[in-house]
Design an enzyme around this catalytic site. Structure first.
Site, PDB file in Angstrom:
ATOM      1  CE  LYS A 158     -42.860 -37.092 -10.327  1.00 38.63           C
ATOM      2  NZ  LYS A 158     -42.192 -37.027  -9.016  1.00 38.63           N
ATOM      3  CG  HIS A 188     -46.264 -43.165  -7.128  1.00 37.12           C
ATOM      4  ND1 HIS A 188     -45.572 -41.986  -7.300  1.00 37.12           N
ATOM      5  CD2 HIS A 188     -46.798 -43.090  -5.873  1.00 37.12           C
ATOM      6  CE1 HIS A 188     -45.690 -41.254  -6.203  1.00 37.12           C
ATOM      7  NE2 HIS A 188     -46.421 -41.893  -5.328  1.00 37.12           N
ATOM      8  CE  LYS A 192     -50.437 -42.021  -4.128  1.00 37.31           C
ATOM      9  NZ  LYS A 192     -49.803 -42.431  -2.892  1.00 37.31           N
ATOM     10  CG  HIS A 250     -47.921 -37.064  -8.293  1.00 40.41           C
ATOM     11  ND1 HIS A 250     -47.595 -38.121  -9.108  1.00 40.41           N
ATOM     12  CD2 HIS A 250     -46.887 -36.946  -7.413  1.00 40.41           C
ATOM     13  CE1 HIS A 250     -46.421 -38.610  -8.728  1.00 40.41           C
ATOM     14  NE2 HIS A 250     -45.972 -37.910  -7.716  1.00 40.41           N
TER      15      HIS A 250
HETATM   16  C1  BG6 Z   1     -43.110 -38.300  -5.661  1.00 39.18           C
HETATM   17  C2  BG6 Z   1     -42.439 -36.982  -5.401  1.00 39.18           C
HETATM   18  O1  BG6 Z   1     -43.388 -38.441  -7.021  1.00 39.18           O
HETATM   19  O2  BG6 Z   1     -44.307 -38.385  -4.949  1.00 39.18           O
HETATM   20  C3  BG6 Z   1     -42.237 -36.750  -3.917  1.00 39.18           C
HETATM   21  O3  BG6 Z   1     -41.192 -36.942  -6.037  1.00 39.18           O
HETATM   22  C4  BG6 Z   1     -43.539 -36.960  -3.165  1.00 39.18           C
HETATM   23  O4  BG6 Z   1     -41.734 -35.453  -3.673  1.00 39.18           O
HETATM   24  C5  BG6 Z   1     -44.166 -38.292  -3.555  1.00 39.18           C
HETATM   25  O5  BG6 Z   1     -43.280 -36.914  -1.775  1.00 39.18           O
HETATM   26  C6  BG6 Z   1     -45.541 -38.457  -2.949  1.00 39.18           C
HETATM   27  O6  BG6 Z   1     -45.980 -39.748  -3.180  1.00 39.18           O
HETATM   28  P1  BG6 Z   1     -46.839 -40.508  -2.108  1.00 39.18           P
HETATM   29  O7  BG6 Z   1     -47.336 -41.715  -2.791  1.00 39.18           O
HETATM   30  O8  BG6 Z   1     -45.943 -40.804  -0.955  1.00 39.18           O
HETATM   31  O9  BG6 Z   1     -47.898 -39.550  -1.719  1.00 39.18           O
END
Ligand code: BG6
Length: 479
Positions: A158, A188, A192, A250
């Site tokens: 992304k 991603h 999780k 997300h």
């Molecule tokens: C990313 C975003 O996709 O996800 C970031 O670009 C964000 O801005 C991050 O901080 C959050 O991912 P995680 O896994 O650290 O909560």
């Protein structure tokens, strides 16, 4: 754990990038260390850093030791990992370097090298993706041009496009070179452990699902809050903003996991069919109602961040109310609050149930009940909690809310895989279940485009750092 995947080559575009150094190299190293990589695998980094193979190995070694030293528990083994790394110099949006890439792929096994299994990984800014895909196709490396036995897969990070029309265009180009079955659009969050547990929680237990609908649920709240700001990614954030960075992917994926129907089978397309259906049911935003359904904010000090325009109107916060117009959810608001520089870092989903028809046990004279809740903690706590009322000890017959809580870390000794371990393994093994299908992707963009359009001309409201967003964010709960 599953069997080892077939031998293959990873071709990594964006080999000098932050994501590669922070997540990809450490994860691939650990998969190698834990015995999940096949006998013969190698990784070819592509970029214009001017490395030779040795220089690239040193670069990766130093970066991982600097950024993720904890990932390396055995230095010698890590050196063996680095021996599998190779480098090809290429300007990614120009065709010339791709002949050298083809040659590098070929060199390992002669002509059959080009027929071997290849996983392309695009960890590059979205603007480069179309050129890379076109260049791969022209160099005869695309998935469709293959007239021999090896497999081809392409993982795309992304943001996948910038809006509906650019994502459609990227999909069109991708599909000229690769079949949908070869395309892995990564989010991603779907790797999780507690996100994967949403479906398991819903569909492996008999007691929740009968209540999981408009009859019993009053509202759903999805929160994705981060206490830190944009962490030096000013240039990216100026192009993206919170809606594109978090909500489009997300946020809507979490919402889809909570709201989807049970799939007809546990296979990637059956699950992705249901997610696509929910996204299709989400009501698009319009100008008439946007004022009550969406509030955008920008943290104070954002405009002073490196790479940010001093008069920037890019949002770093959103408070949204989604309506899911289908039989299960009609009339139930799905609130979403997401932002940078908020009170604390927490991702959670709170499902609030309706009150019983009569409330005998409130404080004297109080009419309201404290409703039941199911709280799905995604991070930092990986928990499931249930809130219910219980009798307060003492003379009076009144209830207090209490919680029953399950915590992954307390209940299981083994630590789950990180998102990148899991999703890399899935891609290697050809499991698309946790990757975004084209229809869902495009619908998510359509939803986000509708928010942006409905609010165009409305400035994001400032909020103090480490607060919970602008006061006006409350508005979406009142409408
Ligand atoms: C990313 C975003 O996709 O996800 C970031 O670009 C964000 O801005 C991050 O901080 C959050 O991912 P995680 O896994 O650290 O909560």
């Amino acid at each position: 754990m599953s069997t080892r995947p077939d031998n293959f080559t990873i071709v990594l575009f964006g080999a000098g990038g932050d994501l590669a150094a922070r997540k990809l190299y450490p994860s691939i190293y650990q998969l190698f260390r834990w015995g999940h990589m096949p006998e013969a695998w190698r990784l070819i980094g592509v970029g214009r850093a001017g490395h030779d193979h040795q220089g690239f190995r040193k670069y990766v070694f130093d970066r991982v030791m600097e950024l993720s030293p904890d990932a390396v528990d055995d230095r010698q083994h890590f050196e063996q990992f680095c021996e599998r790394l190779f480098y090809v110099n290429a300007v990614l949006d120009q065709p010339e370097g791709y002949a050298a890439l083809r040659e590098e792929i070929r060199s390992s096994r002669g002509e059959s090298g080009v027929c071997s299994n290849i996983l392309f990984y695009l960890s590059t800014p979205p603007s480069l993706a179309p050129a890379i895909v076109g260049n791969l196709a022209r160099a005869g490396l695309g998935g469709r041009s293959l007239d021999c036995t090896g497999w081809r897969k392409i993982v795309v990070e992304k943001p996948f496009g910038n809006d509906l029309s650019s994502s459609r265009e990227l999909n069109r180009l991708l599909e000229e070179a690769f079949d949908e079955r070869q395309i892995y659009r990564i989010d991603h969050y779907l790797g999780k452990e507690p996100v994967q547990n949403i479906m398991v929680f819903r569909f492996s237990n008999g007691m929740f699902e009968p209540l999981w609908n408009r009859q019993y649920i009053a509202q759903v709240q999805v929160t994705i809050a981060e206490e830190f700001g944009i962490r030096g990614r000013g240039a990216y954030y100026e192009e993206a903003g919170l809606l594109r960075d978090i909500v489009q992917n997300h946020g809507l994926q979490l919402l889809a996991a909570v709201a989807m129907e049970p799939p007809v089978a546990l296979d990637p397309d059956a699950i992705r069919d249901e997610k696509a259906k929910v996204l299709r049911s989400i009501r698009l935003f319009d100008r008439d109602t946007a004022g009550q359904m969406a509030v955008l904010g920008q943290y104070e000090g954002y405009r002073e961040e490196r790479g940010v325009a001093p008069d920037s109107n890019v949002e770093t916060f959103a408070s949204l109310k989604f309506m899911v117009d289908n039989w299960r959810w009609s009339g139930v608001p799905f609130y979403m609050k997401a932002g940078k520089s908020l009170g604390r870092t927490v991702t959670e989903i709170v499902i609030t149930f309706r009150c019983p028809p009569q409330n005998f046990y409130g404080e004297r004279g109080a009419a309201a009940c404290t409703p039941n809740q199911v709280i799905l903690g995604i991070q930092p706590d990986e928990t499931v909690a249930i809130r219910f009322g219980t009798k307060r000890p003492g003379e009076e017959l009144v209830t207090d809310p209490v919680f029953m809580k399950f915590d992954y870390r307390e209940s299981f000794a083994e630590r789950g895989l990180t998102p990148y371990h899991r999703l890399l393994l899935d891609a290697m093994e050809g499991n698309q279940m946790n990757f975004i299908r084209r229809d869902s992707l495009e619908r998510s963009w359509e939803i986000v485009d509708s928010i942006r359009e409905a609010l165009s001309g409305t400035l994001p409201e400032p909020y103090p750092q480490h607060s919970w967003g602008p006061d006006s964010a409350q508005r979406v709960y009142e409408g």
